[in-house]
Motif scaffolding. Structure first.
Motif, PDB file in Angstrom:
ATOM      1  N   GLN A  43      -6.024 -35.009 -68.934  1.00 44.00           N
ATOM      2  CA  GLN A  43      -6.380 -35.128 -70.337  1.00 44.00           C
ATOM      3  C   GLN A  43      -7.281 -36.337 -70.503  1.00 44.00           C
ATOM      4  O   GLN A  43      -6.971 -37.432 -70.028  1.00 44.00           O
ATOM      5  CB  GLN A  43      -5.130 -35.273 -71.216  1.00 44.00           C
ATOM      6  CG  GLN A  43      -5.386 -35.007 -72.690  1.00 44.00           C
ATOM      7  CD  GLN A  43      -4.093 -34.923 -73.483  1.00 44.00           C
ATOM      8  OE1 GLN A  43      -3.281 -35.830 -73.451  1.00 44.00           O
ATOM      9  NE2 GLN A  43      -3.917 -33.821 -74.212  1.00 44.00           N
ATOM     10  N   VAL A  44      -8.417 -36.141 -71.136  1.00 48.04           N
ATOM     11  CA  VAL A  44      -9.383 -37.215 -71.325  1.00 48.04           C
ATOM     12  C   VAL A  44      -9.704 -37.347 -72.807  1.00 48.04           C
ATOM     13  O   VAL A  44      -9.519 -36.409 -73.588  1.00 48.04           O
ATOM     14  CB  VAL A  44     -10.677 -36.952 -70.525  1.00 48.04           C
ATOM     15  CG1 VAL A  44     -10.403 -36.956 -69.039  1.00 48.04           C
ATOM     16  CG2 VAL A  44     -11.306 -35.634 -70.939  1.00 48.04           C
ATOM     17  N   ASN A  45     -10.184 -38.508 -73.190  1.00 45.71           N
ATOM     18  CA  ASN A  45     -10.493 -38.779 -74.590  1.00 45.71           C
ATOM     19  C   ASN A  45     -11.990 -38.903 -74.822  1.00 45.71           C
ATOM     20  O   ASN A  45     -12.695 -39.592 -74.076  1.00 45.71           O
ATOM     21  CB  ASN A  45      -9.808 -40.063 -75.046  1.00 45.71           C
ATOM     22  CG  ASN A  45      -8.308 -39.926 -75.134  1.00 45.71           C
ATOM     23  OD1 ASN A  45      -7.815 -38.998 -75.760  1.00 45.71           O
ATOM     24  ND2 ASN A  45      -7.590 -40.819 -74.479  1.00 45.71           N
ATOM     25  N   ASN A  46     -12.456 -38.206 -75.847  1.00 42.29           N
ATOM     26  CA  ASN A  46     -13.839 -38.342 -76.314  1.00 42.29           C
ATOM     27  C   ASN A  46     -14.877 -38.106 -75.229  1.00 42.29           C
ATOM     28  O   ASN A  46     -15.891 -38.798 -75.150  1.00 42.29           O
ATOM     29  CB  ASN A  46     -14.042 -39.733 -76.940  1.00 42.29           C
ATOM     30  CG  ASN A  46     -13.132 -39.937 -78.126  1.00 42.29           C
ATOM     31  OD1 ASN A  46     -12.976 -39.043 -78.951  1.00 42.29           O
ATOM     32  ND2 ASN A  46     -12.511 -41.092 -78.211  1.00 42.29           N
ATOM     33  N   THR A  50     -17.035 -35.024 -77.691  1.00 44.26           N
ATOM     34  CA  THR A  50     -15.963 -34.381 -78.448  1.00 44.26           C
ATOM     35  C   THR A  50     -15.097 -35.443 -79.121  1.00 44.26           C
ATOM     36  O   THR A  50     -15.139 -36.623 -78.762  1.00 44.26           O
ATOM     37  CB  THR A  50     -15.087 -33.517 -77.539  1.00 44.26           C
ATOM     38  OG1 THR A  50     -14.538 -34.347 -76.506  1.00 44.26           O
ATOM     39  CG2 THR A  50     -15.894 -32.403 -76.913  1.00 44.26           C
ATOM     40  N   GLY A  52     -11.285 -36.724 -79.989  1.00 41.01           N
ATOM     41  CA  GLY A  52      -9.892 -36.582 -79.620  1.00 41.01           C
ATOM     42  C   GLY A  52      -9.706 -36.198 -78.163  1.00 41.01           C
ATOM     43  O   GLY A  52     -10.640 -36.203 -77.368  1.00 41.01           O
ATOM     44  N   ALA A  53      -8.482 -35.857 -77.820  1.00 42.81           N
ATOM     45  CA  ALA A  53      -8.135 -35.548 -76.427  1.00 42.81           C
ATOM     46  C   ALA A  53      -8.628 -34.172 -76.027  1.00 42.81           C
ATOM     47  O   ALA A  53      -8.703 -33.252 -76.834  1.00 42.81           O
ATOM     48  CB  ALA A  53      -6.630 -35.636 -76.242  1.00 42.81           C
ATOM     49  N   GLN A  54      -8.965 -34.044 -74.752  1.00 45.17           N
ATOM     50  CA  GLN A  54      -9.440 -32.777 -74.207  1.00 45.17           C
ATOM     51  C   GLN A  54      -8.789 -32.570 -72.847  1.00 45.17           C
ATOM     52  O   GLN A  54      -8.738 -33.492 -72.032  1.00 45.17           O
ATOM     53  CB  GLN A  54     -10.959 -32.802 -74.084  1.00 45.17           C
ATOM     54  CG  GLN A  54     -11.578 -31.483 -73.645  1.00 45.17           C
ATOM     55  CD  GLN A  54     -13.104 -31.542 -73.698  1.00 45.17           C
ATOM     56  OE1 GLN A  54     -13.680 -32.578 -73.986  1.00 45.17           O
ATOM     57  NE2 GLN A  54     -13.756 -30.439 -73.412  1.00 45.17           N
ATOM     58  N   THR A  55      -8.286 -31.370 -72.596  1.00 46.90           N
ATOM     59  CA  THR A  55      -7.642 -31.068 -71.320  1.00 46.90           C
ATOM     60  C   THR A  55      -8.630 -30.391 -70.383  1.00 46.90           C
ATOM     61  O   THR A  55      -9.268 -29.407 -70.745  1.00 46.90           O
ATOM     62  CB  THR A  55      -6.422 -30.154 -71.521  1.00 46.90           C
ATOM     63  OG1 THR A  55      -5.472 -30.811 -72.360  1.00 46.90           O
ATOM     64  CG2 THR A  55      -5.765 -29.826 -70.181  1.00 46.90           C
ATOM     65  N   ASP A 168     -11.259 -40.977 -65.963  1.00 48.01           N
ATOM     66  CA  ASP A 168     -11.544 -41.050 -67.393  1.00 48.01           C
ATOM     67  C   ASP A 168     -12.351 -42.307 -67.706  1.00 48.01           C
ATOM     68  O   ASP A 168     -13.176 -42.328 -68.616  1.00 48.01           O
ATOM     69  CB  ASP A 168     -10.220 -41.060 -68.172  1.00 48.01           C
ATOM     70  CG  ASP A 168     -10.413 -40.829 -69.665  1.00 48.01           C
ATOM     71  OD1 ASP A 168     -11.569 -40.804 -70.115  1.00 48.01           O
ATOM     72  OD2 ASP A 168      -9.412 -40.670 -70.373  1.00 48.01           O
TER      73      ASP A 168
END
Length: 268
Positions: A43-46, A50, A52-55, A168
């Motif tokens: 899970q990474v952020n921005n 994008t 918020g969090a993204q898987t 990340d």
């Protein structure tokens, strides 16, 4: 002399045939590195603009940009602008393919998959294909199934995670270094042309040219305006900002140019 000439011609023909033979599944697979191991996700952020969090699920990515030799072996044609005059000591066929539309790129992915893994593994469904006078695909209806294990373009988030060494929090500004000259072919060192892939320093995952050489089409397509993401910067840019891992660009899916190529990814 006549017999010698015939022999040399036969040898040349054999070498040419070998160079553009249809690739095997194993020969293509050996040029891939795992970014997120099979069955896992991160899970990474921005990432990639994008919010918020993204898987990001398990995937692998090619060490090298797609070369002219690989593209030619699959498609039977080389659309590149730089078809000759490779830099001294470099192999012409190992220069990246360029001058392809996003549609050409996804069509190539499907063809490579069909030839090496079988049509059932194809990620893209491509219909209503329209080509221009040179044979480039300039229009099509495309959908992508990211659960399929065939060859495809990386998503922006996958691309950025791979360019940052699988973390990340990328260690460097560029892919593999804070010194752009170590990892990227760009205006001030490229001699204003594409260069053989894999000649610069790789990043932490052993991936080459994610900064510089050619911009790379990504999977992301904006349904609102038909534009597709491309990342990494090309050989001709003067501003080093273009080569930073977080930099991105958008072009129409039917756009092609001598600085725009591709890299492959696969879902594991």
């Amino acid at each position: 002399m006549k017999a010698k000439s015939i022999c040399l011609c036969a040898l040349f023909a054999a070498e040419t045939l070998f160079a553009f033979a249809v690739p095997s599944a194993s020969s293509v697979a050996q040029d891939f590195v795992t970014v997120v191991p099979s069955g896992q996700s991160v899970q990474v952020n921005n990432f990639a603009g994008t919010i918020g969090a993204q898987t990001i699920k398990s995937f692998s990515i090619s060490k090298f940009e797609v070369t002219q030799d690989l593209y030619n072996s699959v498609m039977g044609a080389n659309p590149s602008s730089f078809k000759s005059a490779a830099a001294p000591g470099e192999v012409q066929g190992r220069r990246p393919v360029e001058n392809i539309t996003w549609y050409d790129a996804v069509f190539f992915c499907n063809q490579l998959t069909a030839q090496t893994l079988g049509a059932a593994a194809q990620c893209y469904t491509i219909n209503d294909v329209k080509r221009d006078g040179s044979g480039k695909i300039v229009s099509a209806t495309v959908t992508c199934d990211l659960t399929k294990t065939g060859y495809r373009l990386p998503t922006q988030a996958e691309w950025e995670l791979a360019a940052g060494g699988g973390s990340d929090f990328a260690s460097y500004m560029y892919s593999g270094s804070d010194d752009v000259n170590e990892v990227a072919w760009y205006y001030f060192n490229s001699e204003n042309k594409t260069r053989e892939v894999g000649k610069k320093k790789p990043n932490e995952l052993g991936i080459y040219d994610m900064s510089g050489n050619v911009w790379e089409w990504c999977n992301d397509l904006k349904a609102t305006n038909g534009k597709c993401a491309n990342r990494g910067g090309g050989y001709a840019g003067t501003d080093t900002m273009y080569y930073e891992i977080t930099n991105r660009n958008w072009d129409p899916a039917d756009f092609s140019n001598f600085y725009l190529g591709m890299r492959l990814a696969r879902t594991l």
